[in-house]
Design an enzyme around this catalytic site. Structure first.
Site, mmCIF file in Angstrom:
data_model
loop_
_atom_site.group_PDB
_atom_site.id
_atom_site.type_symbol
_atom_site.label_atom_id
_atom_site.label_comp_id
_atom_site.label_asym_id
_atom_site.label_seq_id
_atom_site.Cartn_x
_atom_site.Cartn_y
_atom_site.Cartn_z
ATOM 1 N N GLU A 80 1.225 -1.242 -0.014
ATOM 2 C CA GLU A 80 -0.057 0.074 0.304
ATOM 3 C C GLU A 80 1.117 1.340 -0.006
ATOM 4 O OE1 GLU A 80 -3.145 0.014 -0.331
ATOM 5 O OE2 GLU A 80 -3.986 -1.551 -0.144
ATOM 6 N N CYS A 142 -7.952 -2.783 8.262
ATOM 7 C CA CYS A 142 -5.970 -2.096 7.543
ATOM 8 C C CYS A 142 -5.482 -0.742 7.494
ATOM 9 C CB CYS A 142 -5.731 -3.209 6.300
ATOM 10 S SG CYS A 142 -6.283 -4.757 6.342
ATOM 11 N N HIS A 166 -1.050 -5.728 1.639
ATOM 12 C CA HIS A 166 -2.526 -6.546 1.091
ATOM 13 C C HIS A 166 -1.804 -7.781 0.194
ATOM 14 C CE1 HIS A 166 -6.039 -3.781 2.256
ATOM 15 N NE2 HIS A 166 -6.442 -4.897 2.530
HETATM 16 N N1 PCA Z 1 -7.984 -7.527 6.118
HETATM 17 C C1 PCA Z 1 -8.822 -6.253 6.338
HETATM 18 C C2 PCA Z 1 -8.928 -6.190 7.884
HETATM 19 C C3 PCA Z 1 -8.197 -7.500 8.427
HETATM 20 C C4 PCA Z 1 -7.724 -7.824 6.947
HETATM 21 O O1 PCA Z 1 -6.828 -9.340 6.588
HETATM 22 C C5 PCA Z 1 -8.738 -4.917 5.696
HETATM 23 O O2 PCA Z 1 -8.196 -5.155 4.651
HETATM 24 O O3 PCA Z 1 -8.807 -3.510 6.246
#
Ligand code: PCA
Length: 202
Positions: A80, A142, A166
């Site tokens: 990100e 996240c 992610h």
């Molecule tokens: N993904 C979520 C919250 C926990 C996770 O593993 C997110 O992308 O916010």
């Protein structure tokens, strides 16, 4: 040896397994490149996860922080670029659904990742793993966790590379879920190890 705090999340919403949990648990205590990995699993809870993370930072005093989350539906590994000062989203595991809230009242509107995200993506692709920089971490947990760490580093003047990656679903999750693309656990884990190596070469 430098110390890396590596975080993952517990399962949430319709995702009965969180592949980040297994990855961080398996990498805990290992040495990757110039980092010793110290792992923690965070709650999917708007009221708790920020404080949880700050407690881990104060206790472990890591040299760098890499947080992992599942992005169900994405098909690449996506470091990100930015976290924004917004909490807004679907219900967390306690049923909270914040609407247009700020994370930190005195915080910046956003903080850029301080991980070497371009080099991570380049190296993942070189190693045959699909990857791209993501320009939004969303406004769910996240983003919340990424924002809290970067805010803490700024407030405390810490030179502590920090950020969020992610990852797609694992096959185990995708089969239970039924409607999302997936990677093998081994490839997801290899991707994260590559990202840690790149961080160590920074
Ligand atoms: N993904 C979520 C919250 C926990 C996770 O593993 C997110 O992308 O916010």
């Amino acid at each position: 040896m430098k110390r890396l705090l590596l975080t993952g999340f517990e399962p949430f919403l319709s995702f009965t397994v969180n592949p980040t949990m297994k990855i961080v648990e398996e990498l805990d205590g290992t040495t990757i490149g110039s980092y010793e990995v110290m792992s923690r699993v965070l709650s999917v809870d708007f009221a708790k996860s920020g404080a949880q993370l700050i407690r881990h930072l104060e206790e472990l005093k890591p040299d760098a922080v890499m947080s992992l989350g599942l992005a169900g539906g994405r098909y690449k590994i996506t470091p990100e670029r930015i976290a924004i000062n917004v909490k807004d989203g679907a219900a967390d595991n306690q049923g909270h659904t914040p609407l247009d809230e700020t994370i930190q009242q005195d915080g910046e509107p956003g903080y850029f990742s301080t991980l070497p995200i371009r080099s991570m993506v380049d190296e993942l692709i070189k190693e045959g793993l699909p990857a791209t920089i993501s320009n939004t971490a969303g406004t769910y947990l996240c983003n919340n966790v990424m924002y809290e760490v970067l805010h803490y580093a700024k407030m405390n003047n810490l030179d502590m590379p920090s950020g969020f990656i992610h990852i797609p679903a694992s096959h185990e999750l995708a089969i239970q879920h039924g409607k999302i693309p997936s990677w093998s656990h081994a490839d997801l884990k290899r991707g994260i190890k590559i990202c840690i190596e790149v961080l160590g070469n920074k």
